[in-house]
Every structure is written in structure tokens, then in C-alpha cells.
Design a protein around this motif. Sequence first.
Motif, PDB file in Angstrom:
ATOM      1  N   ASP A   1       0.817  -1.213   0.000  1.00  0.00           N
ATOM      2  CA  ASP A   1       0.000   0.000   0.000  1.00  0.00           C
ATOM      3  C   ASP A   1       0.854   1.268   0.000  1.00  0.00           C
ATOM      4  O   ASP A   1       0.366   2.351   0.321  1.00  0.00           O
ATOM      5  N   MET A   2       2.099   1.146  -0.392  1.00  0.00           N
ATOM      6  CA  MET A   2       3.008   2.289  -0.281  1.00  0.00           C
ATOM      7  C   MET A   2       2.532   3.488  -1.102  1.00  0.00           C
ATOM      8  O   MET A   2       2.584   4.629  -0.645  1.00  0.00           O
ATOM      9  N   ASP A   3       2.060   3.256  -2.307  1.00  0.00           N
ATOM     10  CA  ASP A   3       1.661   4.363  -3.179  1.00  0.00           C
ATOM     11  C   ASP A   3       0.356   5.014  -2.762  1.00  0.00           C
ATOM     12  O   ASP A   3       0.179   6.216  -2.888  1.00  0.00           O
ATOM     13  N   TYR A   4      -0.583   4.215  -2.293  1.00  0.00           N
ATOM     14  CA  TYR A   4      -1.901   4.757  -1.951  1.00  0.00           C
ATOM     15  C   TYR A   4      -2.561   3.825  -0.951  1.00  0.00           C
ATOM     16  O   TYR A   4      -2.587   2.618  -1.145  1.00  0.00           O
TER      17      TYR A   4
ATOM     18  N   HIS B   1       0.089   9.262   6.840  1.00  0.00           N
ATOM     19  CA  HIS B   1      -0.905  10.159   6.249  1.00  0.00           C
ATOM     20  C   HIS B   1      -1.252  11.298   7.202  1.00  0.00           C
ATOM     21  O   HIS B   1      -1.288  12.466   6.812  1.00  0.00           O
ATOM     22  N   GLU B   2      -1.512  10.973   8.455  1.00  0.00           N
ATOM     23  CA  GLU B   2      -1.970  11.981   9.406  1.00  0.00           C
ATOM     24  C   GLU B   2      -0.864  12.965   9.784  1.00  0.00           C
ATOM     25  O   GLU B   2      -1.078  14.176   9.826  1.00  0.00           O
ATOM     26  N   ILE B   3       0.334  12.440  10.057  1.00  0.00           N
ATOM     27  CA  ILE B   3       1.414  13.308  10.515  1.00  0.00           C
ATOM     28  C   ILE B   3       2.064  14.065   9.362  1.00  0.00           C
ATOM     29  O   ILE B   3       2.244  15.280   9.421  1.00  0.00           O
ATOM     30  N   VAL B   4       2.404  13.366   8.291  1.00  0.00           N
ATOM     31  CA  VAL B   4       3.069  14.026   7.172  1.00  0.00           C
ATOM     32  C   VAL B   4       2.065  14.737   6.275  1.00  0.00           C
ATOM     33  O   VAL B   4       2.343  15.807   5.732  1.00  0.00           O
ATOM     34  N   GLY B   5       0.872  14.166   6.138  1.00  0.00           N
ATOM     35  CA  GLY B   5      -0.127  14.778   5.274  1.00  0.00           C
ATOM     36  C   GLY B   5      -0.804  15.987   5.883  1.00  0.00           C
ATOM     37  O   GLY B   5      -0.994  17.008   5.207  1.00  0.00           O
ATOM     38  N   HIS B   6      -1.197  15.910   7.166  1.00  0.00           N
ATOM     39  CA  HIS B   6      -2.029  16.951   7.768  1.00  0.00           C
ATOM     40  C   HIS B   6      -1.349  17.824   8.820  1.00  0.00           C
ATOM     41  O   HIS B   6      -1.599  19.029   8.883  1.00  0.00           O
ATOM     42  N   CYS B   7      -0.542  17.228   9.667  1.00  0.00           N
ATOM     43  CA  CYS B   7      -0.023  17.984  10.819  1.00  0.00           C
ATOM     44  C   CYS B   7       0.805  19.214  10.447  1.00  0.00           C
ATOM     45  O   CYS B   7       0.741  20.222  11.165  1.00  0.00           O
ATOM     46  N   PRO B   8       1.582  19.202   9.354  1.00  0.00           N
ATOM     47  CA  PRO B   8       2.295  20.439   9.019  1.00  0.00           C
ATOM     48  C   PRO B   8       1.366  21.635   8.845  1.00  0.00           C
ATOM     49  O   PRO B   8       1.674  22.741   9.302  1.00  0.00           O
ATOM     50  N   LEU B   9       0.210  21.431   8.215  1.00  0.00           N
ATOM     51  CA  LEU B   9      -0.696  22.553   7.985  1.00  0.00           C
ATOM     52  C   LEU B   9      -1.563  22.871   9.197  1.00  0.00           C
ATOM     53  O   LEU B   9      -2.194  23.929   9.246  1.00  0.00           O
ATOM     54  N   LEU B  10      -1.584  21.976  10.187  1.00  0.00           N
ATOM     55  CA  LEU B  10      -2.285  22.324  11.432  1.00  0.00           C
ATOM     56  C   LEU B  10      -1.550  23.414  12.202  1.00  0.00           C
ATOM     57  O   LEU B  10      -2.057  23.924  13.190  1.00  0.00           O
TER      58      LEU B  10
ATOM     59  N   ARG C   1      -0.488  24.610  -6.181  1.00  0.00           N
ATOM     60  CA  ARG C   1       0.235  23.737  -5.275  1.00  0.00           C
ATOM     61  C   ARG C   1      -0.759  22.860  -4.512  1.00  0.00           C
ATOM     62  O   ARG C   1      -1.974  23.083  -4.545  1.00  0.00           O
ATOM     63  N   ILE C   2      -0.222  21.886  -3.776  1.00  0.00           N
ATOM     64  CA  ILE C   2      -1.046  20.920  -3.041  1.00  0.00           C
ATOM     65  C   ILE C   2      -1.115  21.319  -1.572  1.00  0.00           C
ATOM     66  O   ILE C   2      -0.118  21.702  -0.981  1.00  0.00           O
ATOM     67  N   TYR C   3      -2.328  21.227  -0.986  1.00  0.00           N
ATOM     68  CA  TYR C   3      -2.434  21.339   0.467  1.00  0.00           C
ATOM     69  C   TYR C   3      -3.205  20.169   1.077  1.00  0.00           C
ATOM     70  O   TYR C   3      -3.219  19.989   2.283  1.00  0.00           O
ATOM     71  N   GLY C   4      -3.835  19.351   0.255  1.00  0.00           N
ATOM     72  CA  GLY C   4      -4.596  18.210   0.754  1.00  0.00           C
ATOM     73  C   GLY C   4      -3.697  17.087   1.248  1.00  0.00           C
ATOM     74  O   GLY C   4      -2.795  16.638   0.531  1.00  0.00           O
ATOM     75  N   GLY C   5      -3.950  16.631   2.476  1.00  0.00           N
ATOM     76  CA  GLY C   5      -3.116  15.594   3.073  1.00  0.00           C
ATOM     77  C   GLY C   5      -3.206  14.248   2.392  1.00  0.00           C
ATOM     78  O   GLY C   5      -2.258  13.458   2.420  1.00  0.00           O
ATOM     79  N   GLY C   6      -4.355  13.954   1.772  1.00  0.00           N
ATOM     80  CA  GLY C   6      -4.490  12.706   1.055  1.00  0.00           C
ATOM     81  C   GLY C   6      -3.555  12.629  -0.138  1.00  0.00           C
ATOM     82  O   GLY C   6      -3.097  11.546  -0.523  1.00  0.00           O
ATOM     83  N   ILE C   7      -3.282  13.789  -0.731  1.00  0.00           N
ATOM     84  CA  ILE C   7      -2.339  13.839  -1.853  1.00  0.00           C
ATOM     85  C   ILE C   7      -0.907  13.795  -1.330  1.00  0.00           C
ATOM     86  O   ILE C   7      -0.077  13.011  -1.802  1.00  0.00           O
ATOM     87  N   LEU C   8      -0.623  14.637  -0.341  1.00  0.00           N
ATOM     88  CA  LEU C   8       0.753  14.801   0.131  1.00  0.00           C
ATOM     89  C   LEU C   8       1.306  13.578   0.854  1.00  0.00           C
ATOM     90  O   LEU C   8       2.513  13.473   1.049  1.00  0.00           O
ATOM     91  N   SER C   9       0.443  12.665   1.248  1.00  0.00           N
ATOM     92  CA  SER C   9       0.925  11.429   1.877  1.00  0.00           C
ATOM     93  C   SER C   9       0.924  10.266   0.898  1.00  0.00           C
ATOM     94  O   SER C   9       1.227   9.132   1.272  1.00  0.00           O
ATOM     95  N   SER C  10       0.586  10.539  -0.361  1.00  0.00           N
ATOM     96  CA  SER C  10       0.586   9.504  -1.396  1.00  0.00           C
ATOM     97  C   SER C  10       1.652   9.840  -2.430  1.00  0.00           C
ATOM     98  O   SER C  10       1.502  10.799  -3.192  1.00  0.00           O
TER      99      SER C  10
END
Length: 309
Positions: free
Chosen positions: A149-152, A160-169, A217-226
Motif C-alpha cells: 500500500d506504499m503508493d496509496y 498520512h496523518e502526521i506528514v499529510g495533515h499535521c504540518p498545515l495544522l 500547489r497541493i495542500y490536501g493531506g491525502g495527496i501529500l501522503s501519497s
Amino acid sequence: MERLQQTTFDTKTANGNASAQDATLAPLSADGFGQEDATNKKQPYVSHQPDSHGHIQYGDHENAMWQALLERQANEIPNRACSAYIEGLSKLNLPATHIPQLSDIDEVLQATTGWQTAAVPALISFGKFFKLLANKSFPVATFIRRFEDMDYIEEPDIFHEIVGHCPLLTHPAFATFNETYGKLGLEATKEERWFLARLYWFTIEFGLVGSLPEERRIYGGGILSSPSETIYALSDELQNPSQPIPECRAFDLLDVLRTPYRIDQIQPIYYVIDDLDTLFDIVDSDIMGMVKKAMSLGLFEPSYSVKTS
């Protein structure tokens, strides 16, 4: 709060009505959302439980996966992620060789926007998800994806949660949007929550920022963690004959609420906001009024294949 393993979800037809023959079981992830079109079930992920000191012990193979994912994203994120994300990632100062403890993430979030993380099982209820956000706690399922499941990954993992979302929190607009969203969800009906799920999906999970294509640019965590979707989301050339160039639409709240999605594939549609402070404007709008309007109008036709059996 209840740990929800499965929930009944009625797949919606294009006019917004639930069809009994389409009813299926869809898991709720740590992000609170089930898929809008069920697919083959795989062996479920199970979160680690913290010890009495709140510390979680991860195995060598799990830390190796974290390192591989982080190294791969480090090559793809520059010039693709929005500047606020890059700044937040720098503030978190994530370890390169092992999965961080949530307490380390909390120190940074508390100092910037007053948020913190909350360790949760792999699957949680809508109610728990909304309550956590309303109280400025971001749910983090404490497992990491398998190699296949590495790619998606359908279920949001700790990467996903830490790298995808936490920076923008660490960004006020992003943090305020999440808090307001949680409060709205707590008061919403079951059907209203499904429409609200689409708002979160096309912003916090799979949102793009920048009205001009060359500045997008990307801000969605689902993208940035994939790793694969980070490349795909901003591509303007055909990468795969079976996968069309992504469609980018200017953000329109009513349209977003009426757009169905699937969680088990790279997204064919992305909605684009002008800048991150646009999230403040969305928060200040009549979101629930638009939800009611979207419910009366129904959903758009899906842009993906719908499972019929």
C-alpha cells in the motif's frame, strides 16, 4: 466513545436518493469517512496501543517503512506542496529514521495553533471524529501502511496523518477550518454528515491551492501522503493511458457538496482554492444552508465507474 468497525452506507444515486439495492458495508477510517463506492475488502489494519506513559513501540519494519515513505516524499514535495505546508513540515522537524511519538508533534501544534493529536483505533465513528476536531484534537491512527500500500492507502495511517495533515495544522486558516468543521458535524444529521464529508474530502484531504495553473500547489493531506498522487495531481501530461489528466475545478461550495468520490483510487477531480486564507471565507459562509440546498438538488453523476454488484 464507541469503536466502530463497520457502518451501513447507502451508495447515493445521481439524484441524491439512496438505493436499497446499492446498500453496502463501508468502513469508517480514522478520518471519519467511508468510501462512496465499496471495493474488495483487505486485511484490516490495527493500531498500536500506547503504554502507560503514552509511548508507542514500533517494529523495525514499521520504522523502515516510515523512512522509505519520508525519503520518497522528500523528492516529490518540493515545488508541489504549498509554502505553508513546507513551513509547517520544517517546524515539526520529523525524525528521518523512525516514527515520531505523538507527544513530540503535540509540542509544536500546541505552540502554534493550540491543537494536539489524539491516538485512535484504525476505525472510529463519525461522532468521535467530529468531537475530536471540535476540541482541537486531530485523530491519528497509530499504524503504518504495508509495502503493498506504499503508493496509496484507503485507511489513513500515521504517515498520512502526521506528514499529510499535521504540518498545515500549524497554519491558522487550516486549523480553524478543522475546528469549525468538527462543530458543524456534531450538530448535523446523519444525511447532512455525508454531504459534509465531501467538503472535507475536496479540501483538507484532496485540495489544491492557487488559481493560476503555474502557481498551483497541493495542500490536501491525502495527496501529500501519497507518493503517486503527489506527482499525478499537478500533472498536465498523460502519465498512464488508463488514467486521464486530472480535472481541476475552481472551488464552489455547492458543487463540492454535490460531487461524489471514491477513496480507493487516485482522484479524477480536484477543487482549487485561491489561497489558504480562503478556508477562512468558507468557514464564514453558510455551510449548512448550502448542505441543505445540495441535499435538495442531489449529487452529480459520478466521474468514476460505480460498482453494480
